[in-house]
Design an enzyme around this catalytic site. Structure first.
Site, PDB file in Angstrom:
ATOM      1  N   SER A 125     -14.039  45.490-101.405  1.00  0.00           N
ATOM      2  CA  SER A 125     -13.758  45.657 -99.885  1.00  0.00           C
ATOM      3  C   SER A 125     -12.374  46.124 -99.377  1.00  0.00           C
ATOM      4  O   SER A 125     -12.324  46.199 -97.945  1.00  0.00           O
ATOM      5  CB  SER A 125     -13.396  43.818 -99.500  1.00  0.00           C
ATOM      6  OG  SER A 125     -12.299  43.284-100.240  1.00  0.00           O
ATOM      7  N   ASP A 149     -15.082  36.553-103.259  1.00  0.00           N
ATOM      8  CA  ASP A 149     -13.488  36.243-102.642  1.00  0.00           C
ATOM      9  C   ASP A 149     -12.678  35.734-103.859  1.00  0.00           C
ATOM     10  O   ASP A 149     -12.840  34.594-104.008  1.00  0.00           O
ATOM     11  CB  ASP A 149     -13.497  35.257-101.319  1.00  0.00           C
ATOM     12  CG  ASP A 149     -12.273  35.375-100.995  1.00  0.00           C
ATOM     13  OD1 ASP A 149     -11.290  36.098-101.116  1.00  0.00           O
ATOM     14  OD2 ASP A 149     -11.789  34.532 -99.812  1.00  0.00           O
ATOM     15  N   GLY A 168     -11.528  41.345-102.437  1.00  0.00           N
ATOM     16  CA  GLY A 168     -12.640  41.297-103.130  1.00  0.00           C
ATOM     17  C   GLY A 168     -13.639  42.193-103.332  1.00  0.00           C
ATOM     18  O   GLY A 168     -13.353  43.626-103.267  1.00  0.00           O
ATOM     19  N   LYS A 227     -15.851  72.328-114.176  1.00  0.00           N
ATOM     20  CA  LYS A 227     -16.378  71.488-112.913  1.00  0.00           C
ATOM     21  C   LYS A 227     -15.738  71.912-111.882  1.00  0.00           C
ATOM     22  O   LYS A 227     -14.397  72.236-111.739  1.00  0.00           O
ATOM     23  CB  LYS A 227     -15.876  69.882-113.151  1.00  0.00           C
ATOM     24  CG  LYS A 227     -16.331  69.086-112.171  1.00  0.00           C
ATOM     25  CD  LYS A 227     -15.846  67.478-112.312  1.00  0.00           C
ATOM     26  CE  LYS A 227     -16.404  66.810-111.025  1.00  0.00           C
ATOM     27  NZ  LYS A 227     -16.399  66.951-110.041  1.00  0.00           N
ATOM     28  N   HIS A 230     -15.558  45.472 -87.654  1.00  0.00           N
ATOM     29  CA  HIS A 230     -16.306  44.219 -88.166  1.00  0.00           C
ATOM     30  C   HIS A 230     -17.880  44.246 -87.434  1.00  0.00           C
ATOM     31  O   HIS A 230     -17.676  44.257 -86.166  1.00  0.00           O
ATOM     32  CB  HIS A 230     -15.693  43.011 -88.138  1.00  0.00           C
ATOM     33  CG  HIS A 230     -14.314  43.051 -88.965  1.00  0.00           C
ATOM     34  ND1 HIS A 230     -13.990  42.012 -89.995  1.00  0.00           N
ATOM     35  CD2 HIS A 230     -13.248  43.351 -88.835  1.00  0.00           C
ATOM     36  CE1 HIS A 230     -12.872  42.389 -90.497  1.00  0.00           C
ATOM     37  NE2 HIS A 230     -12.400  43.161 -89.833  1.00  0.00           N
ATOM     38  N   GLU A 254     -11.023  71.889-111.389  1.00  0.00           N
ATOM     39  CA  GLU A 254     -11.172  70.616-111.175  1.00  0.00           C
ATOM     40  C   GLU A 254     -11.224  69.890-112.493  1.00  0.00           C
ATOM     41  O   GLU A 254     -10.581  68.609-112.499  1.00  0.00           O
ATOM     42  CB  GLU A 254     -12.069  69.940-110.259  1.00  0.00           C
ATOM     43  CG  GLU A 254     -11.929  68.728-109.609  1.00  0.00           C
ATOM     44  CD  GLU A 254     -13.128  68.383-108.783  1.00  0.00           C
ATOM     45  OE1 GLU A 254     -13.084  67.283-108.072  1.00  0.00           O
ATOM     46  OE2 GLU A 254     -14.265  68.957-108.919  1.00  0.00           O
TER      47      GLU A 254
END
Length: 906
Positions: free
Chosen positions: A174, A141, A178, A621, A119, A763
């Site tokens: 996150s 949030d 959220g 790909k 953080h 892929e």
């Protein structure tokens, strides 16, 4: 790798980091170990240093895994290595010594501590004290009952509001509940100013959609709504850093996402290994947030690999805030608190004063400050508030349904890469004939109405009335604005060109205009703020030396801090106008090298199976590194899709430049093929870490699938079909070079091409519109990609109970394939089934319990802990993305029980 209880160390970035218990499981649901955490943080170290570097770091630690207790740790412990930098910050109730992220080695030490969440505040450190910020963050949030897709819809609305304010935004899921939205500011501002901007955005959205959004922190009113939390910009708060892991049931990451993903629906949080694969294929989606050059994604590296020594890009010219909190060592910052996703036990410390008592804009580099002042080209306003340009007034005065005038994002700007900021003078036959002068500034066109046009003699001073900002697309606008609309009348372009900024202040602007009709040094001086009246004058002194003091006059310079500079390719490059006097002698050593190739065009993820082959072409790909390659007949340059040089690999394709015999730019993929001819990304990542010098691994191959330029002819505006014809003509020469290939186009339609790719073990496929132009550096829907997921059938040999939120239920299944005397273990799967499906599986497994393991070899400690063995009778099918080096499933997800098969059928 050492077993549990043993000690070992790893070498990271030239430092030896003590690393114990690498097999310790930190995420029970997926079996993610401490070694996996180290692998991830080593791989994303350059990006974490970009977005969390030069800031005090609050760590949230889970020493016994995410199913056990956690705690926040702010202080740097005494036993920390002496090379981990620290900063001492005085809070209202105590003094804290924080670590500061500065290197991959520091991240490795965080991994050793099981510090899963990092953080940081939004501000960076300046001269050992809390500095200013160049970004804001808005935390969306979701309240009770709100899904992530609903939160994504709110994010799109916030994006539009930020865009209206002239701010580009970047979404990050996150990894908890959220979405975080980041936006870059054009000027370094105080935390209080950043909070003010974010608060205005949040309150504006809450007023527009009160049924869905709240900007109020009271939890009792959040149910069914998304809380738009602007407070994370406070100098006393922190937010989980982009690319940080999260301490949740599964190893989710605070992961940057594309806006297309947020609009498509079905949004979910991403695991760490998903993030690494996305970095390899899509690069850093936050590129541009910190205002740096391309940041380089991340190859997936082993812990012992030396990570790129990328320095933190925190702004070196951020001003000192003179905060009430004072740092006492080499780096500093304010009190930190948690993201809104978690309650920080030290939140009581957040009563620190958020109002910065500024002592002036003290630059960390005095010499650079004096030079900037001498050049007088600070485009930012003198106030401390964030620079937020707005087109709200432009839109308010116009009805887009009635006027042909452009609105933002409707018209692409007409310029070449490397041009400086543009000016345009438009002849406007409105109620009265006048001329509109517009200067590109902070992503808009700052505008003045000049009744008599610009003067051409120093003695001639003319009135200029400052009008509303116009969108950049207005630079090419010509047409008739209908009667009754604002500015009704006919408008044509009278002159257009680029300009250099000498000074940009609130009340005085000096620019060098360089157009077809107007050229010279002009000054605009404000005479009346109330009436927006200015005077424009052709300056008497037209000598560049009069301002630059005899130094080189930079060509087409953007105002300092103007984000347009990065969009147009930087401040010192070409464009029309006065010739640059920069000394070419500095480039003598590289004179024979080709120019840096443009960035590749990026496809958009989508379903392609139903696309017809008359309008779409299909290619394989390749699971590798995307590059563009430039040759000039003598040398070759390679650049990754993130803009990073890979010239060290050019030596791996000797003769490529000479074989083509002419300058060319091609689009290609670097690939390593396994013994079956299938791309092996893990080997490629290892070879890339060794810069192509690992003789134990296969050499790198180059797969070419597009051509952008040949012999000075730019083909990017040509349709794909035409470029492919040119590539086919070059193919015989290209394939003469060892390990260079030009793969064939696959037969369509899309489902047939996908089936062929699956047969070859690729892929996936990329579908390209046959009429598509090449959009360098852009993600386009003219190219679409679809990946293939591998499915494997396996036998259940045991299961592990769930913990935490899954307590009392199924945690994961232990899988194997039949061997001569039992099952050969291939890993475990703990995702993909619903709670109802998990209960049904347990009902079938309970009667099959046995005392001994059915697996041939002893399982790893993290897999056999608490394991309940069962008779190997149930066959299941799982999706995954291949196998790891030790034969385990990579990213497995449970699909279903195969009731039509028995273990003997496998």
């Amino acid at each position: 790798m050492a077993t549990k209880g043993q000690k070992e160390s790893v070498k990271v970035d030239g430092r030896t980091v003590r690393f114990t218990h690498p097999d310790k499981v930190l995420y029970e649901a997926t079996g993610t170990t401490k070694a996996d955490v180290l692998e991830y943080y080593t791989a994303v170290a350059p990006l974490l240093m970009t977005y969390a570097g030069n800031r005090p770091v609050t760590r949230k630690r889970w020493p016994d895994g995410t199913d056990a207790d956690s705690f926040f740790e702010k202080n740097l412990p005494q036993h920390a290595p002496d090379w981990v930098p620290s900063v001492t910050i005085e809070h209202s109730s105590r003094t804290v010594r924080y670590p500061v992220l500065d290197s991959p080695a520091t991240l490795a030490w965080f991994a050793q501590q099981a510090a899963l969440e990092l953080h940081v505040p939004q501000w960076t450190l300046t001269n050992g004290e809390p500095g200013r910020t160049r970004r804001i963050v808005i935390d969306l949030d979701p309240g009770e009952g709100v899904e992530l897709d609903t939160t994504a819809k709110v994010a799109l609305r916030v994006r539009d509001l930020l865009s209206e304010a002239g701010l580009e935004s970047f979404p990050v899921t996150s990894g908890s509940k959220g979405i975080h939205l980041y936006a870059r500011l054009d000027k370094a501002v105080t935390a209080a100013s950043a909070s003010k901007v974010a608060k205005e955005i949040a309150q504006s959205l809450a007023k527009q959609t009160p049924d869905l959004v709240t900007a109020t922190m009271k939890r009792s009113i959040r149910d069914g709504k998304v809380f738009v939390d602007w407070s994370q910009n406070s100098g006393a708060k922190t937010t989980v850093a982009p690319y940080s892991l999260r301490g949740r049931a599964e190893p989710w990451v605070a992961a940057p996402r594309s806006w297309e993903e947020l609009g498509d629906g079905g949004l979910t949080h991403l695991h760490w290994d998903d993030v690494l694969k996305r970095l390899d294929s899509d690069g850093d989606l936050l590129d541009g947030l910190e205002g740096t050059a391309k940041k380089g994604g991340s190859a997936k590296k082993k812990p012992a690999t030396k990570a790129p020594a990328k320095k933190t890009p925190a702004e070196k010219k951020a001003s000192s805030s003179g905060s009430a909190s004072r740092a006492k060592k080499s780096s500093g910052g304010k009190k930190s608190s948690s993201s809104s996703d978690d309650e920080d036990p030290d939140r009581a410390d957040t009563d620190a004063d958020d109002t910065d008592g500024s002592t002036g804009d003290t630059d960390s580099d005095g010499a650079d400050t004096r030079a900037a002042e001498a050049e007088g080209c600070d485009a930012s306003p003198t106030s401390e508030d964030a620079v937020v340009t707005s087109l709200a007034e432009y839109r308010r005065k116009r009805d887009r349904r009635r006027t042909p005038e452009p609105f933002e994002d409707e018209v692409e700007t007409d310029r070449s890469e490397g041009d400086g900021p543009i000016f345009v003078i438009q002849e406007h036959h409105a109620r009265r004939l006048h001329y509109d002068l517009r200067l590109e500034h902070h992503g808009v066109l700052a505008s003045w109405a000049v009744p008599k046009n610009l003067p051409t003699e120093p003695k001639d001073r003319r009135l200029a009335v400052n009008t509303e900002d116009h969108p950049l697309g207005y630079e090419t606008f010509e047409g008739t604005i209908p009667k009754g609309e604002y500015g009704a009348g006919h408008m044509t372009i009278w002159d257009r060109g680029t300009y250099e900024c000498e000074k940009w202040r609130e009340d005085e602007i000096i620019v060098w205009l360089d157009g077809d009709k107007v050229s010279g040094r002009y000054v605009l001086v404000r005479t009346s703020a109330e009436k927006n009246q200015w005077i424009v004058q052709y300056m008497k002194d037209q000598s560049p030396d009069s301002f630059y003091g005899g130094r080189d006059n930079p060509k087409s310079r953007y105002p300092e801090g103007d984000k347009s500079a990065s969009r147009s390719g930087g401040s010192g490059s070409g464009g029309s106008g006065r010739a640059s006097r920069s000394d070419d002698s500095d480039r003598s050593d590289s004179a024979a090298r080709p120019d840096t190739p443009p960035l590749p065009m990026i496809p958009t993820a989508a379903e392609v199976t139903g696309l017809p082959d008359d309008t779409w072409a299909f290619e394989g790909k390749w699971d590798g590194y995307r590059v563009t390659v430039a040759t000039n007949g003598e040398q070759t340059r390679l650049v990754s899709r993130n803009g990073n040089s890979m010239d060290w690999l050019a030596d791996g394709f000797p003769g490529l430049a000479e074989t083509l015999e002419k300058p060319a730019v091609i689009d290609a993929e670097l690939v390593i093929l396994d013994s079956n001819g299938v791309p092996d990304f893990a080997s490629l990542a290892k070879q890339a870490a060794a810069e192509g010098k690992d003789s134990s691994l296969p050499p790198v191959e180059l797969f070419v699938f597009d051509v952008l330029e040949v012999d000075g002819v730019d083909l990017q505006s040509q349709p794909w079909e035409r470029r492919r014809e040119v590539l086919d003509l070059l193919a015989p020469a290209l394939t003469e070079v060892e390990r260079v290939h030009v793969p064939d186009v696959l037969d369509g339609p899309g489902d047939r091409a996908l089936a062929e790719a699956e047969e070859y073990g690729w892929e996936g496929i990329v579908a390209k519109r046959r009429d598509s132009k090449y959009e360098s550096g852009r993600r386009s829907k003219a190219w679409l990609k679809q990946k293939l997921l591998t499915t494997t059938e396996a036998v259940v040999g045991g299961w592990r109970p769930g913990k935490g939120g899954r307590s009392g239920s199924l945690g994961s299944l232990l899988l194997g394939v039949p061997a001569e005397t039992g099952l050969a273990y291939i890993g475990r799967v703990g995702t993909g089934f619903t709670d109802k499906q998990a209960r049904a599986l347990l009902d079938e497994l309970e009667p099959l319990r046995r005392k001994t393991s059915p697996f041939v070899e002893q399982l790893p400690a993290d897999a056999r802990r608490d394991a309940i063995w069962v008779l190997p009778k149930i066959v299941v099918e799982v999706r995954h993305q291949g196998f790891t080096d030790d034969g385990n499933l990579r990213q497995p997800s449970w699909r279903d029980i195969r009731r039509d098969k028995l273990p003997g059928d496998l």
